[in-house]
Design a protein around this motif. Structure first.
Motif, PDB file in Angstrom:
ATOM      1  N   SER A 101       0.863  -1.176   0.000  1.00 51.97           N
ATOM      2  CA  SER A 101       0.000   0.000   0.000  1.00 51.97           C
ATOM      3  C   SER A 101       0.899   1.225   0.000  1.00 51.97           C
ATOM      4  O   SER A 101       1.209   1.784   1.058  1.00 51.97           O
ATOM      5  CB  SER A 101      -0.925   0.003   1.220  1.00 51.97           C
ATOM      6  N   PRO A 102       1.374   1.642  -1.166  1.00 53.93           N
ATOM      7  CA  PRO A 102       2.334   2.746  -1.215  1.00 53.93           C
ATOM      8  C   PRO A 102       1.738   4.036  -0.676  1.00 53.93           C
ATOM      9  O   PRO A 102       0.531   4.275  -0.770  1.00 53.93           O
ATOM     10  CB  PRO A 102       2.660   2.860  -2.704  1.00 53.93           C
ATOM     11  N   ALA A 103       2.594   4.872  -0.117  1.00 53.79           N
ATOM     12  CA  ALA A 103       2.179   6.197   0.344  1.00 53.79           C
ATOM     13  C   ALA A 103       2.231   7.156  -0.833  1.00 53.79           C
ATOM     14  O   ALA A 103       3.273   7.321  -1.466  1.00 53.79           O
ATOM     15  CB  ALA A 103       3.088   6.669   1.473  1.00 53.79           C
ATOM     16  N   PRO A 111      -4.726  13.689   3.669  1.00 52.70           N
ATOM     17  CA  PRO A 111      -3.541  13.011   4.212  1.00 52.70           C
ATOM     18  C   PRO A 111      -3.887  12.273   5.498  1.00 52.70           C
ATOM     19  O   PRO A 111      -4.655  12.765   6.327  1.00 52.70           O
ATOM     20  CB  PRO A 111      -2.567  14.164   4.466  1.00 52.70           C
ATOM     21  N   GLY A 112      -3.327  11.082   5.628  1.00 54.77           N
ATOM     22  CA  GLY A 112      -3.618  10.233   6.773  1.00 54.77           C
ATOM     23  C   GLY A 112      -4.692   9.200   6.504  1.00 54.77           C
ATOM     24  O   GLY A 112      -4.864   8.259   7.291  1.00 54.77           O
ATOM     25  N   GLN A 113      -5.397   9.330   5.383  1.00 48.77           N
ATOM     26  CA  GLN A 113      -6.437   8.364   5.053  1.00 48.77           C
ATOM     27  C   GLN A 113      -5.894   7.282   4.130  1.00 48.77           C
ATOM     28  O   GLN A 113      -4.820   7.408   3.545  1.00 48.77           O
ATOM     29  CB  GLN A 113      -7.638   9.063   4.405  1.00 48.77           C
ATOM     30  N   ARG A 114      -6.693   6.216   4.014  1.00 47.25           N
ATOM     31  CA  ARG A 114      -6.321   5.080   3.171  1.00 47.25           C
ATOM     32  C   ARG A 114      -7.406   4.869   2.125  1.00 47.25           C
ATOM     33  O   ARG A 114      -8.607   4.971   2.412  1.00 47.25           O
ATOM     34  CB  ARG A 114      -6.173   3.817   4.025  1.00 47.25           C
ATOM     35  N   ALA A 115      -6.997   4.567   0.896  1.00 50.69           N
ATOM     36  CA  ALA A 115      -7.918   4.278  -0.195  1.00 50.69           C
ATOM     37  C   ALA A 115      -7.723   2.840  -0.664  1.00 50.69           C
ATOM     38  O   ALA A 115      -6.591   2.370  -0.782  1.00 50.69           O
ATOM     39  CB  ALA A 115      -7.677   5.234  -1.360  1.00 50.69           C
ATOM     40  N   ASP A 116      -8.831   2.155  -0.932  1.00 56.07           N
ATOM     41  CA  ASP A 116      -8.782   0.778  -1.427  1.00 56.07           C
ATOM     42  C   ASP A 116      -9.837   0.599  -2.510  1.00 56.07           C
ATOM     43  O   ASP A 116     -10.980   1.036  -2.353  1.00 56.07           O
ATOM     44  CB  ASP A 116      -9.057  -0.220  -0.303  1.00 56.07           C
ATOM     45  N   ALA A 117      -9.438  -0.050  -3.592  1.00 55.98           N
ATOM     46  CA  ALA A 117     -10.369  -0.393  -4.661  1.00 55.98           C
ATOM     47  C   ALA A 117     -10.462  -1.910  -4.767  1.00 55.98           C
ATOM     48  O   ALA A 117      -9.452  -2.613  -4.649  1.00 55.98           O
ATOM     49  CB  ALA A 117      -9.912   0.202  -5.986  1.00 55.98           C
ATOM     50  N   LEU A 118     -11.667  -2.402  -4.981  1.00 56.52           N
ATOM     51  CA  LEU A 118     -11.910  -3.835  -5.125  1.00 56.52           C
ATOM     52  C   LEU A 118     -12.584  -4.086  -6.463  1.00 56.52           C
ATOM     53  O   LEU A 118     -13.675  -3.574  -6.727  1.00 56.52           O
ATOM     54  CB  LEU A 118     -12.792  -4.340  -3.983  1.00 56.52           C
TER      55      LEU A 118
END
Length: 262
Positions: free
Chosen positions: A91-93, A241-248
């Motif tokens: 999960s790259p920054a 900034p500080g949040q995470r994104a995910d795609a499925l």
């Protein structure tokens, strides 16, 4: 279209703001009225920037604005040093302009082979694709109002791109009905969007045809190995900034990243 001196100054302001990580509270000059004006600014900025382009993002122009701007999509460069491989579960920054605009989008990514000067259509362009991956486009600009003034403003600052996360490949894409594939997007584990590629005008391959046509008109060659980020599937999701994104994709193919401040 060659940039005017005023358009050159807009390009310089955007390149400087990105390099110096300083916000732009106002658009730095005369607002472009046409896509030709926007691409003149973009081309000037690319020349000033000097980095190698590894891909291009394609975005949709809202239906009510299509007649005014003469097209239903826009494009902007993705620089090689901002293309990150996240296909092995990392999960790259991904950095964004915290005081500007920032968003993340689930997208299908096409890696193109030799484009040349031949005529491509919806059937043949699939033969041009050497790899198809899932991915996340990170959109960010030092101008927080970049998406509030129409597509020409968006296109003028690199199409509002700040990076690309290459996710896992869709290995059997040639045999799949990609337009029917379900896609979900999550921020910090909460669902913020779900759709299929059927919402993407004529789909990812139509985006590739648009890009080829548009870059040819601008005199820009597409090198083999160029990535095309073909457009947001579930929407443009603002992120901090500080949040995470995910795609499925297809209920099983995951790609994610974290967001950090520049």
């Amino acid at each position: 279209m060659r940039a005017t001196s005023e358009q050159e100054n807009v390009a310089k302001a955007f390149v400087a703001a990105r390099a110096e990580k300083t916000p732009l509270t106002l658009y730095p000059g005369a607002v472009p009225e046409t896509m030709a004006d926007a691409y003149a600014i973009q081309d000037a900025a690319i020349a000033l920037d000097g980095r190698r382009i590894g891909g291009w993002k394609v975005g949709r122009i809202a239906a009510p604005l299509v007649e005014r701007y003469g097209d239903n999509r826009l494009t902007g460069p993705i620089f090689t040093d901002e293309i990150v491989d996240g296909s092995a579960g990392e999960s790259p920054a991904m950095p964004v302009y915290a005081e500007g605009f920032a968003a993340a989008e689930a997208e299908v990514l096409l890696c193109l082979g030799e484009v040349g000067d031949r005529a491509w259509d919806m059937a043949s362009v699939k033969d041009l694709v050497v790899e198809l991956r899932t991915g996340i486009e990170v959109a960010s600009s030092p101008f927080p109002g970049i998406n509030d003034h129409g597509p020409a403003v968006t296109a003028s600052d690199y199409g509002n791109n700040k990076g690309l996360v290459l996710g896992p490949a869709i290995a059997d894409w040639r045999e799949r009905d990609l337009l029917a594939m379900p896609v979900e997007f999550h921020i910090d584990g909460e669902s913020v969007g779900a759709a299929t590629m059927a919402t993407m005008l004529d789909g990812p391959f139509g985006a590739a045809l648009f890009l080829i046509r548009t870059l040819r008109a601008r005199g820009i060659a597409i090198a083999p190995g160029t990535w095309v980020s073909t457009g947001a599937i579930t929407g443009v999701h603002e992120i901090r900034p500080g949040q995470r994104a995910d795609a499925l994709f297809d209920g099983k193919i995951r790609v994610g990243c974290t967001i950090e401040s520049l």
